[in-house]
Design an enzyme around this catalytic site. Structure first.
Site, PDB file in Angstrom:
ATOM      1  N   SER A 183       0.829  -1.213   0.000  1.00 58.50           N
ATOM      2  CA  SER A 183       0.000   0.000   0.000  1.00 58.50           C
ATOM      3  C   SER A 183       0.859   1.257   0.000  1.00 58.50           C
ATOM      4  O   SER A 183       1.986   1.250   0.501  1.00 58.50           O
ATOM      5  CB  SER A 183      -0.900  -0.022   1.241  1.00 58.50           C
ATOM      6  OG  SER A 183      -1.581   1.192   1.368  1.00 58.50           O
ATOM      7  N   THR A 200     -10.657   3.142 -14.441  1.00 61.77           N
ATOM      8  CA  THR A 200      -9.631   4.105 -14.859  1.00 61.77           C
ATOM      9  C   THR A 200      -8.575   4.251 -13.774  1.00 61.77           C
ATOM     10  O   THR A 200      -8.898   4.370 -12.589  1.00 61.77           O
ATOM     11  CB  THR A 200     -10.284   5.466 -15.165  1.00 61.77           C
ATOM     12  OG1 THR A 200     -11.214   5.290 -16.230  1.00 61.77           O
ATOM     13  CG2 THR A 200      -9.242   6.499 -15.550  1.00 61.77           C
ATOM     14  N   CYS A 216     -13.015   1.784  21.895  1.00 62.86           N
ATOM     15  CA  CYS A 216     -14.378   1.915  22.410  1.00 62.86           C
ATOM     16  C   CYS A 216     -15.249   2.425  21.270  1.00 62.86           C
ATOM     17  O   CYS A 216     -15.100   3.546  20.829  1.00 62.86           O
ATOM     18  CB  CYS A 216     -14.393   2.895  23.578  1.00 62.86           C
ATOM     19  SG  CYS A 216     -15.964   2.971  24.430  1.00 62.86           S
TER      20      CYS A 216
END
Lengths: 384, 125
Positions: free
Chosen positions: A198, A236, A324
């Site tokens: 990534s 694209t 939380c």
């Protein structure tokens, strides 16, 4: 104004100035659609091709084995669902501490008739290759094990697992979102057939990622449309993002060797400073086989969100292991899978260092954490 | 920052923190889904709270609500505290995000329990 220290690089990183510089023309004069045949399109196509070559160069693979996607989650989905779609049925092996992009994809496939095995990890967060060996079945169609866990940073023995899958001709997917550009990744030596990575974890932009697909790996596209990415991922291309990812991967290839020992030293300085200054604190993850910049700690008798808030007020950005959400707090599933007791896991905090982190930053964090935890413990009804 | 300035102030500088020796009433409030726990101690004179202290395990808003809640009730007649609501605590802490409203509920429950305990002790003596 407080000093500002960002220790959440496993969540995201700032775009490297050289990456931004490489991207900017593709928002402006080189705006064309790379599928267009005219000069505007060709200029954009050149950017995409150059980025693909840069990524392939660092991975030491062929450029046509690199597919660009919108993020690590899409890369993981494409790898796992793509292989599953090509086979139609079968058995998947993964681990209990994978990113949700892998875990929930496997769970989704289970609802469609596939079987899945979720391997346990040891107290350091390590998968045992012998467990992989024992889990392999004649109908196993894919093994997916992350290279390093984002929370605790433990680096998995992917080379040993890759030998097992290669012996049996089973595709091996590795989520390397946290490792490419931080530690060596060698798809050939590790026997990897599919590798997710990534942009925004390595000083590239968000919304861009990639998947290495070894030639000959049988898989189907999971997104249908145009002929983009050799029919493996329709849509694209995100040209500025792809250009940025290519440059980011290239820069990491250049800088990684020098940065890894520096971050390892800073990571150790952080743990040693905190560990020596207070009781009831533990370091999570493997002591040595761990991402250079990752330091995950549990502070017993304190809830992690209160530490994150207290540090935020000091200008320090870290992340909580327990979150939380809508009034429910869950200890980290990674720490639970490692066998860490809930009363410890509820107080886990991850510090992830990066290229801008200095020794002064680390000392400031130590100086801030120690009195903060002492104060929070003094408020707590639990006995310390 | 999505928390009020009042909340941040109470988190940074908690008032009335710590245990109390020989209190006139003690109560706890819990939110099991979140593992939050607040314990409130009361000192009562002539039916009024003259001192309140707390010990809390939880997220920042729960700690801040404990501080604001104990500050709120000092001077209050004991009888009024058995009906204290989470909304009163939420108001005292300057409001809470929707997913942190439990912080006020934990603290109000602890205060109500402490008030009931003090009333029981008074009835016995």
């Amino acid at each position: 104004m407080n000093r500002r220290v960002y220790l959440d690089h496993n969540a995201s990183t700032p775009v490297h100035p050289e990456v931004l510089e490489a991207m900017l023309p593709y928002f402006g004069e080189r705006f064309g659609n790379p599928s267009s045949v005219h000069a505007f399109g060709r200029e954009a196509r050149e950017g995409v091709d150059m980025a693909r070559e840069r990524v392939a160069g660092v991975l030491r693979v062929s450029p046509d084995e690199v597919v660009f996607t919108s993020g690590g989650t899409e890369s993981d989905n494409l790898a796992i669902k793509g292989v599953a779609a090509a086979r139609g049925r079968g058995h998947l092996i993964t681990s209990a501490i994978e990113h949700h992009a892998v875990l929930r994809t496997c769970q989704a496939l289970e609802t469609q008739g596939f079987d899945a095995t979720y391997l346990p990890v040891d107290g350091d967060g390590m998968v045992d290759p012998d467990d992989v060996r024992r889990a392999l079945r004649p109908d196993t169609i894919l093994v997916s094990i992350m290279h390093a866990n984002s929370e605790v940073g433990t680096i998995q023995p992917v080379a040993a697992i890759g030998r097992l899958t290669r012996e049996r001709g089973i595709p091996f997917h590795v989520d390397a979102v946290q490792t490419l550009g931080k530690v060596p990744v060698d798809v050939n030596a590790f026997g990897i057939d599919l590798l997710s990575f990534s942009g925004h974890k390595i000083y590239g932009p968000k919304g861009i990622a990639g998947l290495y697909i070894r030639k000959g790996t049988k898989m189907l596209s999971i997104q249908h449309g145009g002929e983009h990415e050799r029919r493996r991922r329709a849509g694209t291309e995100n040209v500025p993002g792809i250009v940025g990812l290519g440059r980011a991967v290239e820069i990491r290839g250049r800088d990684m060797a020098a940065e890894a020992p520096r971050l390892t030293a800073l990571r150790n300085r952080l743990w040693e400073g905190i560990g020596a200054a207070m009781p009831e604190v533990r370091l999570n993850g493997h002591p040595t086989e761990r991402l250079p910049g990752t330091c995950n700690m549990c502070f017993r008798h304190v809830e992690s969100e209160s530490i994150v808030l207290g540090l935020d007020l000091k200008g320090i950005g870290v992340s909580a292991g327990s979150a939380c959400t809508s009034g429910n707090v869950e200890p980290s599933y990674v720490l639970v899978a490692m066998g860490i007791p809930v009363d410890w896991a509820m107080g886990s905090v991850r510090c992830s260092l990066g290229r801008s982190t200095t020794a002064e930053d680390i000392d400031y964090v130590i100086e801030s954490v120690v009195p903060l935890v002492a104060k929070l413990r003094s408020l707590s009804p639990a006995r310390v | 920052m999505r928390y009020s300035e009042t909340l941040i102030d109470h988190f940074r500088n908690p008032r009335n923190a710590g245990m109390m020796r020989e209190p006139d009433g003690v109560g706890e409030g819990e939110y099991p889904e979140c593992m939050d726990l607040a314990r409130v101690y009361l000192r009562v004179r002539d039916g009024q709270v003259v001192e309140a202290r707390f010990q809390t395990y939880g997220c920042g808003p729960t700690i801040a609500a404990s501080s604001a809640g104990t500050e709120l009730i000092i001077g209050s007649p004991l009888g009024t505290l058995v009906g204290l609501t989470g909304a009163q605590i939420e108001s005292a802490v300057g409001g809470l995000p929707e997913d942190r409203v439990h912080a006020a509920e934990v603290v109000s429950a602890a205060i109500r329990a402490a008030a009931r305990d003090a009333l029981r002790r008074m009835a016995r003596s």
